[in-house]
Design an enzyme around this catalytic site. Structure first.
Site, PDB file in Angstrom:
ATOM      1  N   ASP A   1       1.030  -1.623  -0.524  1.00  0.00           N
ATOM      2  CA  ASP A   1       0.417   0.449   0.046  1.00  0.00           C
ATOM      3  C   ASP A   1       0.543   1.905  -0.047  1.00  0.00           C
ATOM      4  OD1 ASP A   1      -2.486   1.385   0.168  1.00  0.00           O
ATOM      5  OD2 ASP A   1      -2.499   1.646   2.440  1.00  0.00           O
TER       6      ASP A   1
ATOM      7  N   GLU B   1       3.116   5.062  -3.887  1.00  0.00           N
ATOM      8  CA  GLU B   1       3.062   5.745  -5.216  1.00  0.00           C
ATOM      9  C   GLU B   1       4.699   6.297  -5.362  1.00  0.00           C
ATOM     10  OE1 GLU B   1       0.219   5.796  -2.705  1.00  0.00           O
ATOM     11  OE2 GLU B   1      -0.653   4.463  -4.132  1.00  0.00           O
TER      12      GLU B   1
ATOM     13  N   ASP C   1      -8.620   3.818  -2.355  1.00  0.00           N
ATOM     14  CA  ASP C   1      -9.583   4.300  -1.311  1.00  0.00           C
ATOM     15  C   ASP C   1     -11.036   4.828  -2.650  1.00  0.00           C
ATOM     16  OD1 ASP C   1      -7.884   3.408   0.221  1.00  0.00           O
ATOM     17  OD2 ASP C   1      -7.289   5.111   0.407  1.00  0.00           O
TER      18      ASP C   1
END
Ligand SMILES: *[C@@H]1O[C@H](CO)[C@@H](O)[C@H](O)[C@H]1NC(C)=O
Ligand SMILES: *[C@@H]1O[C@H](CO)[C@@H](O)[C@H](O)[C@H]1NC(C)=O
Ligand SMILES: *[C@@H]1O[C@H](CO)[C@@H](O)[C@H](O)[C@H]1NC(C)=O
Ligand SMILES: *[C@@H]1O[C@H](CO)[C@@H](O)[C@H](O)[C@H]1NC(C)=O
Ligand SMILES: *[C@@H]1O[C@H](CO)[C@@H](O)[C@H](O)[C@H]1NC(C)=O
Ligand SMILES: CC(=O)N[C@H]1CO[C@H](CO)[C@@H](O)[C@@H]1O
Length: 860
Positions: free
Chosen positions: A425, A428, A562
């Protein structure tokens, strides 16, 4: 003086505008063109003055055109000095040329010398697929522009990751590619991943794909000129023009051709197709145990439980919270799950906490020098879940070894937590740092409301980053402004470095984050996959990643981040799945079922339980701020989930077969994709081009869920005159176009089997996929208009990385009278085919009873 400066500024601004429209730049001239049977090479020299639109024009370029296969044309425009950054081979190993020639190719390359432009034409139809003659090429140190003309009303798809319409808008539309943490998956914004590939569907004359192999930040602008000419324009802040043209002509063929460039997707373990449950905010291990028990009591199959960051001690990777998630209890949880043939998956974030002297993961990484560095040579710091963190540099030579070792230690079955897969997670990479003072700031929340994003307001400072000689090593031009480049892409988080790693930091291979930002998450997923492989060399790894780049499917599955518990997000999950699975060649995808943020309602969650069951990756997940939404929480949702999972599990081998076909190049069966939009199967039928609320799972099962808010009605499309069968009743249905169905129950979802297909199904489902594997088969034959049908079943042990010959590839055919199963039968099993059901007879389905063993061909 002041006034003079002002008008100069205004003048400068209007020059920039003219330049951006391309009227002031003179482009290039092609010289010394050398043509062979399979290639064309030319020098491209700046045709006039430098226009320096956003950076400095590069005077000498080299054009290389290569007919790589009959369906793949490669066009590369790079700087002669080979300093401009090119994506590392370790990120995307380049496909080899397979000896095609300009004569054998389906495509043709042609060019104009001055100003240089080129066209790609489909030979069979004369259709011009790509034409850059509208405005001259601009190739600068920090800005590259290439525009192609497109037909009016073009059907374009792809350029993810986004939550916009599946068929892209054609006016005033920008697709920005810059990986960013994107709570609430906003529309018209860059999201977590970058996939610079589009499909251009031209109806009867074919479909082609265009892939720009570039990890640079970019705006891809799609609009019309003042005179009405439709175009698509790449505006990148660096990199070269490394273009692959994929000829199709069938849509599914373009997917396969694209996968041959970026890498075929990884084959998933069978069990990962089961139902997964996760939640951020399960407060302790007892709650997790209760969730497992409550699924069992409710008799809802639960395949895998997930651990979000709650399990960690102060949110540090490779630790457990000693009070809430003590190691011995975690081990007992996982043992218990494994005894019931269930699985456990845990999260790992890239940010490594760095201020705790007794945190060995950090120390071992520091000793191996695996972290990204700041300008002064110290480790580059930021803020993430554990507080202050440093980030691994996935290009550093020791990083893999360190990451593999950390994973081996913590997930050691004998002493640690014996996980079955890992979840990456925040990669990025997301940083909670809003500005340079952040080290003493307070920790941010995970779910920033959209619009509330930190912006940098820093002045442009030319950064000189060239510590090496002019090496021609494709690692990035020196002397660029890596922090505030002159062309500003439309990053919805604000400045380029906002909420992520600063773009001016240098990786250990001397490339910079400016050029490699978009591959950070994919590199982490690859490193995690390698670590799992060395931990269990014989088993297929399972990695789920939030951030992706082209080709990430080689390493990982993906969920859409999300999202929210809204009907809008429920619908968005369909178009996002269509794009990832069928265009971006990442078939193992899905969204957080029932939504991540906000409050899921009973009826919406019931519909979503049904919808998710027909998407490849099926996981219920919610935020810490959202109320619990496990399927057993509401009677209606429990009923919907039981029905949905029962259907999914009976179809499990059908889905697994489609997954297998998508991971191999063989063209045995047309299609062979896990998910397809309707136009892939009806490329001539215009009514299908814009459909984004229905999909084919495999190439036989058409799913048409209710999509309107709180509605019981659905309008779906069944192509006129085509034969279908209701999946639930086996009743024959002949398509009449748009079909309205009312009073669709809250535990119902319309599903059809397409005529001319054969669907292998298990006779019953089970509480786990292991149980399902012990059930017999029934083969459902769905004859088409011509009375015929075909299908396939792939079998193996479900988990070995290399199954060798121990696999069965069985093809089924029905010619209207006779049924035949033939192929290879290398996978040994006691499971049999109990019956074959032929749909569509005068008096309903006809059942032929076996049993037939799956050891050799059979028929009747
Ligand atoms: C691309 O589109 C964006 C958003 O509309 C716009 O701001 C930008 O100027 C466009 N880029 C160019 C080079 O025209
Ligand atoms: C183009 O899109 C932008 C951003 O979505 C919007 O602000 C602008 O008004 C649009 N312009 C036109 C001419 O539609
Ligand atoms: C599990 O079910 C029990 C009994 O209905 C209930 O009291 C408990 O809150 C549930 N726990 C969870 C985590 O679902
Ligand atoms: C990046 O730019 C910022 C702002 O100019 C500067 O503070 C920082 O030192 C630079 N970092 C590197 C690694 O050059
Ligand atoms: C599968 O079929 C065989 C042969 O008919 C039968 O013996 C066996 O019990 C069946 N298995 C299951 C799980 O129903
Ligand atoms: C839960 C939530 O906020 N969903 C939002 C997702 O993003 C779209 C587009 O920005 C909104 O319309 C939804 O409301």
């Amino acid at each position: 003086m002041v006034r003079g400066l002002l008008s100069l500024f205004v003048l400068g601004h209007s020059i920039k505008l003219l330049v951006a429209q391309g009227t002031e730049c003179s482009g290039y001239q092609a010289k010394n063109v050398v043509v062979t049977d399979s290639s064309l090479v030319a020098e491209l020299t700046l045709a006039g003055e430098k226009c320096n639109a956003f950076g400095e024009d590069i005077t000498n370029l080299k054009l290389t055109v290569e007919y790589q296969t009959d369906t793949r044309l490669h066009v590369l425009i790079e700087d002669v000095g080979l300093n401009v950054f090119q994506v590392q081979e370790q990120v995307i190993p380049r496909p080899k040329s397979e000896g095609a020639t300009s004569a054998s190719s389906l495509l043709e390359f042609s060019y104009t010398e001055k100003p240089f432009s080129f066209k790609v034409t489909r030979k069979s139809t004369g259709d011009i697929l790509f034409d850059t003659s509208d405005v001259p090429l601009i190739f600068e140190s920090q800005y590259v522009r290439l525009r192609t003309k497109l037909p009016q009303n073009a059907n374009l798809y792809g350029l993810g990751e986004h939550s916009d319409d599946f068929r892209l808008p054609l006016s005033n539309y920008t697709r920005t590619l810059w990986n960013a943490e994107s709570p609430f998956i906003p529309e018209k914004a860059n999201l977590y991943g970058s996939h610079p590939v589009y499909f251009d569907h031209r109806g009867g004359s074919g479909t082609h794909g265009v892939f720009l192999l570039s990890s640079s930040g970019m705006d891809i602008n799609i609009s019309q000129t003042d005179s009405g000419q439709q175009y698509l324009e790449y505006n990148t802040i660096g990199g070269v023009l490394d273009l692959y043209f994929l000829a199709g002509p069938e849509p599914a063929a373009v997917s396969k051709q694209y996968a041959e460039v970026v890498g075929l997707p990884a084959m998933m373990p069978y069990w990962t197709l089961g139902f997964h449950q996760c939640k951020y905010g399960w407060s302790d291990i007892n709650v997790v145990n209760e969730v497992v028990a409550n699924y069992s009591v409710a008799k809802i199959p639960l395949e895998a439980m997930w651990g979000d960051i709650d399990y960690m001690h102060d949110h540090k990777d490779f630790t457990t919270d000693p009070d809430k998630f003590p190691l011995d209890k975690m081990r007992a949880l996982v043992d218990g799950l494994h005894k019931n043939n269930q699985r456990y998956i845990m999260i790992l974030d890239p940010g490594i906490h760095n201020t705790d002297a007794s945190y060995p993961t950090y120390t071992r990484g520091a000793e191996k020098d695996v972290y990204l560095k700041a300008a002064d040579g110290s480790f580059y710091r930021g803020r993430q879940w554990p507080g202050e963190v440093v980030w691994p540099d996935w290009f550093s030579p020791n990083t893999q070894e360190w990451w593999t070792d950390e994973i081996a230690r913590f997930f050691d079955p004998a002493t640690g937590i014996d996980v079955d897969g890992l979840w990456n997670d925040m990669n990025e990479a997301s940083s909670f740092c809003a500005d340079t003072t952040c080290f003493d700031g307070a920790a941010s929340r995970r779910s920033l409301p959209s619009g509330h994003h930190p912006h940098y307001h820093q002045k442009a400072q030319p950064v000189s980053h060239n510590k090496r000689a002019d090496g021609g090593d494709k690692k990035g031009l020196p002397n660029r402004n890596l922090f505030t480049p002159p062309y500003e892409i439309h990053n919805h988080r604000g400045a380029l470095s906002a909420s992520t790693l600063w773009t001016n930091i240098t990786n250990s291979d001397s490339t910079t984050q400016y050029d490699t930002h978009n591959v950070y998450g994919t590199m982490m997923a690859h490193a995690t996959r390698s670590a799992l492989l060395s931990r269990r060399p014989k088993l297929r790894p399972f990695v789920l990643t939030r951030s992706t780049f082209a080709g990430a499917g080689r390493a990982a599955a993906h969920w859409f981040g999300d999202n929210g518990s809204t009907w809008w997000d429920y619908r968005a999950s369909i178009r996002q799945m269509l794009a990832f699975a069928s265009l971006h060649t990442m078939p193992m995808v899905g969204s957080d079922v029932c939504g991540f943020n906000k409050i899921a309602t009973e009826k919406m969650c019931a519909r979503w339980a049904l919808l998710g069951a027909f998407q490849p990756f099926y996981r219920n997940h919610a935020d810490i701020s959202a109320p619990a939404q496990e399927f057993y929480r509401w009677p209606l949702v429990a009923d919907a989930a039981k029905k949905a999972i029962d259907a999914r599990y009976r179809l499990l081998d059908y889905i697994y077969t489609a997954m297998y076909l998508q991971t191999v190049t063989a063209n045995k069966i047309k299609g062979g994709l896990v998910v397809q939009p309707m136009w892939f199967l009806y490329p001539d039928n215009k009514n299908t081009y814009g459909i984004q609320t229905q999909w084919f799972l495999g190439d036989a099962v058409l799913v048409s869920p209710v999509v309107d808010d709180d509605s019981s009605s659905v309008l779906f499309y069944l192509p006129e005159g085509e034969v279908f069968y209701d999946f639930w009743t086996f009743e024959k249905v002949v398509g009449t176009g748009l079909t309205q169905r009312d009073e669709v129950g809250w535990t119902d979802i319309p599903v059809h089997i397409r005529g001319s297909t054969i669907v292998p199904m298990r006779t019953e489902s089970g509480m786990t996929t292991a149980e399902v594997r012990g059930k017999n088969f029934t083969i459902v034959v769905a004859p088409g208009k011509d009375g015929k049908a075909r299908g396939m079943l792939y079998l193996d042990d479900g988990e070995s990385l290399d199954v060798g010959d121990k696999k069965s590839e069985i093809s089924f055919t029905w010619d209207g009278k006779a049924f035949k199963a033939e192929g290879t039968f290398g996978y040994e099993t006691d499971v049999v085919v109990e019956s074959v059901v032929i749909l569509g007879g005068e008096d309903g389905p006809k059942t032929r009873t076996g049993p037939w063993e799956l050891k050799e061909g059979f028929g009747f």
